[in-house]
Structure formats: C-alpha cells, structure tokens
Motif scaffolding. Sequence first.
Motif, PDB file in Angstrom:
ATOM      1  N   UNK A 192       0.783  -1.225   0.000  1.00 55.14           N
ATOM      2  CA  UNK A 192       0.000   0.000   0.000  1.00 55.14           C
ATOM      3  C   UNK A 192       0.815   1.275   0.000  1.00 55.14           C
ATOM      4  N   UNK A 193       2.123   1.183   0.237  1.00 59.48           N
ATOM      5  CA  UNK A 193       2.975   2.378   0.217  1.00 59.48           C
ATOM      6  C   UNK A 193       3.429   2.731  -1.194  1.00 59.48           C
ATOM      7  N   UNK A 194       3.172   1.858  -2.157  1.00 63.13           N
ATOM      8  CA  UNK A 194       3.588   2.120  -3.541  1.00 63.13           C
ATOM      9  C   UNK A 194       2.751   3.236  -4.151  1.00 63.13           C
ATOM     10  N   UNK A 195       3.350   3.965  -5.103  1.00 64.19           N
ATOM     11  CA  UNK A 195       2.669   5.040  -5.801  1.00 64.19           C
ATOM     12  C   UNK A 195       2.867   4.901  -7.318  1.00 64.19           C
ATOM     13  N   UNK A 196       1.886   5.375  -8.053  1.00 65.59           N
ATOM     14  CA  UNK A 196       1.931   5.287  -9.514  1.00 65.59           C
ATOM     15  C   UNK A 196       3.130   6.036 -10.076  1.00 65.59           C
ATOM     16  N   UNK A 197       3.828   5.381 -10.981  1.00 64.52           N
ATOM     17  CA  UNK A 197       4.947   6.002 -11.657  1.00 64.52           C
ATOM     18  C   UNK A 197       6.206   6.151 -10.831  1.00 64.52           C
ATOM     19  N   UNK A 198       6.175   5.694  -9.586  1.00 66.46           N
ATOM     20  CA  UNK A 198       7.341   5.827  -8.701  1.00 66.46           C
ATOM     21  C   UNK A 198       8.025   4.467  -8.527  1.00 66.46           C
ATOM     22  N   UNK A 199       9.344   4.456  -8.358  1.00 67.85           N
ATOM     23  CA  UNK A 199      10.054   3.184  -8.197  1.00 67.85           C
ATOM     24  C   UNK A 199       9.682   2.471  -6.899  1.00 67.85           C
ATOM     25  N   UNK A 200       9.553   1.155  -6.992  1.00 72.34           N
ATOM     26  CA  UNK A 200       9.262   0.306  -5.835  1.00 72.34           C
ATOM     27  C   UNK A 200      10.179  -0.905  -5.899  1.00 72.34           C
ATOM     28  N   UNK A 201      11.159  -0.948  -5.033  1.00 70.71           N
ATOM     29  CA  UNK A 201      12.121  -2.047  -5.022  1.00 70.71           C
ATOM     30  C   UNK A 201      11.542  -3.209  -4.236  1.00 70.71           C
ATOM     31  N   UNK A 202      11.506  -4.371  -4.846  1.00 67.72           N
ATOM     32  CA  UNK A 202      11.080  -5.615  -4.198  1.00 67.72           C
ATOM     33  C   UNK A 202      12.353  -6.391  -3.916  1.00 67.72           C
ATOM     34  N   UNK A 203      12.765  -6.392  -2.646  1.00 76.39           N
ATOM     35  CA  UNK A 203      14.136  -6.733  -2.279  1.00 76.39           C
ATOM     36  C   UNK A 203      14.456  -8.220  -2.224  1.00 76.39           C
ATOM     37  N   UNK A 204      13.463  -9.075  -2.366  1.00 78.83           N
ATOM     38  CA  UNK A 204      13.716 -10.516  -2.355  1.00 78.83           C
ATOM     39  C   UNK A 204      13.072 -11.129  -3.596  1.00 78.83           C
ATOM     40  N   UNK A 205      13.683 -12.143  -4.171  1.00 76.53           N
ATOM     41  CA  UNK A 205      13.123 -12.745  -5.389  1.00 76.53           C
ATOM     42  C   UNK A 205      11.928 -13.645  -5.136  1.00 76.53           C
ATOM     43  N   UNK A 206      11.687 -14.027  -3.877  1.00 79.10           N
ATOM     44  CA  UNK A 206      10.635 -14.991  -3.559  1.00 79.10           C
ATOM     45  C   UNK A 206       9.450 -14.355  -2.841  1.00 79.10           C
ATOM     46  N   UNK A 207       9.114 -13.137  -3.191  1.00 83.35           N
ATOM     47  CA  UNK A 207       8.006 -12.434  -2.550  1.00 83.35           C
ATOM     48  C   UNK A 207       6.660 -13.002  -3.016  1.00 83.35           C
ATOM     49  N   UNK A 208       5.590 -12.835  -2.213  1.00 83.66           N
ATOM     50  CA  UNK A 208       4.260 -13.289  -2.608  1.00 83.66           C
ATOM     51  C   UNK A 208       3.804 -12.645  -3.916  1.00 83.66           C
ATOM     52  N   UNK A 209       3.046 -13.402  -4.695  1.00 82.10           N
ATOM     53  CA  UNK A 209       2.576 -12.921  -5.995  1.00 82.10           C
ATOM     54  C   UNK A 209       1.730 -11.664  -5.865  1.00 82.10           C
ATOM     55  N   UNK A 210       1.001 -11.529  -4.756  1.00 87.07           N
ATOM     56  CA  UNK A 210       0.126 -10.370  -4.582  1.00 87.07           C
ATOM     57  C   UNK A 210       0.893  -9.058  -4.550  1.00 87.07           C
ATOM     58  N   UNK A 211       2.154  -9.097  -4.108  1.00 83.67           N
ATOM     59  CA  UNK A 211       2.974  -7.885  -4.069  1.00 83.67           C
ATOM     60  C   UNK A 211       3.210  -7.369  -5.488  1.00 83.67           C
ATOM     61  N   UNK A 212       3.521  -8.289  -6.386  1.00 86.53           N
ATOM     62  CA  UNK A 212       3.734  -7.918  -7.787  1.00 86.53           C
ATOM     63  C   UNK A 212       2.423  -7.467  -8.431  1.00 86.53           C
ATOM     64  N   UNK A 213       1.334  -8.100  -8.047  1.00 85.19           N
ATOM     65  CA  UNK A 213       0.026  -7.734  -8.608  1.00 85.19           C
ATOM     66  C   UNK A 213      -0.344  -6.303  -8.232  1.00 85.19           C
ATOM     67  N   UNK A 214      -0.142  -5.942  -6.980  1.00 78.84           N
ATOM     68  CA  UNK A 214      -0.458  -4.592  -6.541  1.00 78.84           C
ATOM     69  C   UNK A 214       0.419  -3.576  -7.258  1.00 78.84           C
ATOM     70  N   UNK A 215       1.695  -3.908  -7.410  1.00 74.73           N
ATOM     71  CA  UNK A 215       2.594  -2.991  -8.128  1.00 74.73           C
ATOM     72  C   UNK A 215       2.059  -2.711  -9.531  1.00 74.73           C
ATOM     73  N   UNK A 216       1.586  -3.762 -10.200  1.00 76.41           N
ATOM     74  CA  UNK A 216       1.025  -3.588 -11.530  1.00 76.41           C
ATOM     75  C   UNK A 216      -0.263  -2.790 -11.528  1.00 76.41           C
ATOM     76  N   UNK A 217      -1.130  -3.070 -10.574  1.00 81.20           N
ATOM     77  CA  UNK A 217      -2.405  -2.363 -10.483  1.00 81.20           C
ATOM     78  C   UNK A 217      -2.206  -0.881 -10.183  1.00 81.20           C
ATOM     79  N   UNK A 218      -1.250  -0.581  -9.310  1.00 82.58           N
ATOM     80  CA  UNK A 218      -0.992   0.807  -8.929  1.00 82.58           C
ATOM     81  C   UNK A 218      -0.278   1.559 -10.044  1.00 82.58           C
TER      82      UNK A 218
END
Length: 433
Positions: A192-218
């Motif tokens: 929920x801290x992600x913002x449109x058009x702003x960089x969001x570093x996902x620091x581990x390769x094995x994160x839950x799929x929902x994290x990537x989904x939200x990044x795409x939606x936002x």
Amino acid sequence: MTASCGDKPSVGASLDDWLNYQLQLHTSEIDLGLERIGRVWKLLHPGAPDARIITVAGTNGKGSCVAFLEAILIAADFHVGAYTSPHLVRYNERIRIDGNEASDTDICSAFEQIENARGDTPLTYFEFGTLAAMLLFVQSGVDVIVLEVGLGGRLDAANLFDADGVIITSIGLDHTDWLGDDLEQIAVEKAGVMRAGRPAVIARPDMPASLHSVAGQVGAKALVRGHDYNLSVSGDEWHWQGNETAHHALPLPLLPGKHQLDNAAAVIALLDSMRESLPVNKAAIATGLKTVSLAGRFQQVGSNPLVFVDVAHNREAAAVLADAMRTHDEVKEWHAVASFYADKPIETIAEELRELISRWHIYVLKDARAASSEILQEKIRQGGVEGSIDAYGSFKQAVESARSAAGADGGLVIFGSFEVAGAALEYFSSKTL
C-alpha cells in the motif's frame, strides 16, 4: 475512539511527561487509518513537504535499509531526516537529522504544536511521533525524508506522505493480530505504500505474488531482485549490477550478517532509480557502506563470554540470527536471554535456534502484552527445545546468571522484543568489552 481527559503537559514539561500523556490520550495503542492524522497534518503544514520522500516497508530489514539510505545520502551531501521505530533506549533515536538524534527540547516543541493543532482529534502514540518527526524535518529544511513504516503499510501513519520511492524489504508472519496470517494478504497491506509512476524495489526474489500484482495495479515501477538488479560477492568485495548501471568492487557493509548485502543491494537499486533527483556516486555508496551503524543487529556488547544483542522476534529474523551465530566456531556453548510479547511466534523462533542454544534464560517483560513465564516455557518447548529453560524475575537476574553459566569460552545471545535489546544495551553501556 475518543480522547481521554488527561491534563495537557505544561510549558517546560519533560519528554517523558509528553510521552506518558500520549499513552493516555487514545483508547487503543494502535488505530490504523489516515483520516485523523491527515486532518491534523493539514493544520500543521498545508501541502506536501518540500523534500524527496523514501518509504521503507516490510517484515524484516526495514531498520537496516533506513540506516543504509541515511549513511549513503549523508555521504552524498544531502540533508537527511530519518524516522524509525520502535526505539531501543531513548525515544530520540526515532527522529534523526543528518544522523543526529533530535533533542528533547525540539521534540517537546513539536509535540506542543501538534497538541495545539489537533483540537479534539484523538491521536495514538505512534501518530504523535510521526507528525513530530515530519514537522521537525520540514522545519529543518531537509532534502530527503526516509520513513520506516511502523505496522503494515497501507494504513500506517507513514503512508500519509506520498513516497517518491519505496523499498519492500521482505514479507513474513508478524503482527498477525493486525495483518492476518496469510502472506499474500500481508503483502497487499505492505504494498500500500507504492505510488503510480514511482520506483518500488522488491528486495527478495521470492516475494508473494500479490505484491507484484499490486505494483502492476498501482502502476508503480517495480524493481525486482534477480530480474532488475542483482549482486555477487568476490572475497572482501561485492558487486551490484542493474539493467543499465553497475557498481563494482564495493566494500562489504559494516553491519554484520550476509543478509545485509540483500538490504544494501535494495538501497542501491532504489537510489539508482532515483539518480536524476538524488544523484549518488560510487564514492558516497562506499562511504555509506563503511560508516553505517545500527544498534541491536547482532551487536557485540561483551566478551569472555562473547555477548551479542539482536532484535529478532519472528521466525525469519531468528533464522538470520542463527546464521550469524554459526559464524562463531570459537563459541563452545551458546546461552540465550530472551523474552517476547504473547503475540509473537515464539514456537517457530525456538525451532530455528534449538540446535544452537544449549540453555535458555527467560524473564517476563513489564508490559501488558508480555508472554507470561509459563507461556514462554511452553512455547519454547513446543519449538523442540529439550535443554534447560530457567526463569528469572528480571532482566538483570537473567543476564547475570547466563553470563556466569556461559563461561569465558561460551557465547550469550540476548534477543527478542526491542525492549529486551534495549535493556541489554543499557546494562552493558557501562561495561567494557
């Protein structure tokens, strides 16, 4: 959700007076949501802060990432404000400007401004602190504000302020009473801290799929470890590689533990993505890596026996602690002083450490949320611990018994809730290594 009728601290009141007052103000220690704090902030400072904002969320590694960001940005000659929680010994640790803790006077002044502005709007202890930090940062004219999320992300007070870049450090089971026990849902909250058009570093390769989904939606610009950047180690140096840039022959971080490379790499990835607004060269990165400091992360505070302090209070952090302990082959036998809140996964923490720790020395925290002595012993046993578990009436009794039992060739690890680490740092502050 109403404010109490406690007396407002008088002019010249101490920081402790203000903190005690805040604890009485709200019916709940935690009250997630942005409406109340947002209303008060608009009265204090209409408009957005005139600074770049970096927000760090995740289960473990937040404090380390904030420390790396702070050290590197200061080395790059930026004026930096950093807000973290909880504190270990002094409340002032939470609010730093250019690496220096805010003074009692400045914090109390900020609290008074907040109190005068809020009217009958109830604020929690954490919300008071977040507003005070932001007020001091704005008044100091910092270039960059680094915020550590307190709990979750989406509804955390830090998320009132739109981030120009974020780091999601890791996703694990913690604060399950508030965030649930499903990693996918926890990831959604932290995303929920992600913002449109702003960089969001996902620091581990094995994160839950929902994290990537939200990044795409936002519409955030996700930068994923293993896809958009990576690291490699060569002797006493390491190398960071992005899709377009690279930094070779970097010094290993001063913070102990191989996991700190993951945190440092995430920080470099974010700073690289923000290089147009926050230019940071390799020299500043190297300086930051060599000068970074953070208390309570496998921090050595004693010798004969070796004594380390750590804030590990969930399974993932316990696994990292176990790795750090395994690097000390010279330790004949490990002892532990530990205590936890009742909502922590004590059983799985014990499971991660049961093969390393020969004897547990436990005590009960002075907090309503603390696990009782009986619960501590029961949960540690459920984690497969078969050795001795000795209960004491205080931290001092536990640590003195543990040091004596460990002997000169042994090791003692003091860990658990932040209060445990804070008690250890205070206890050993007057002693020499």
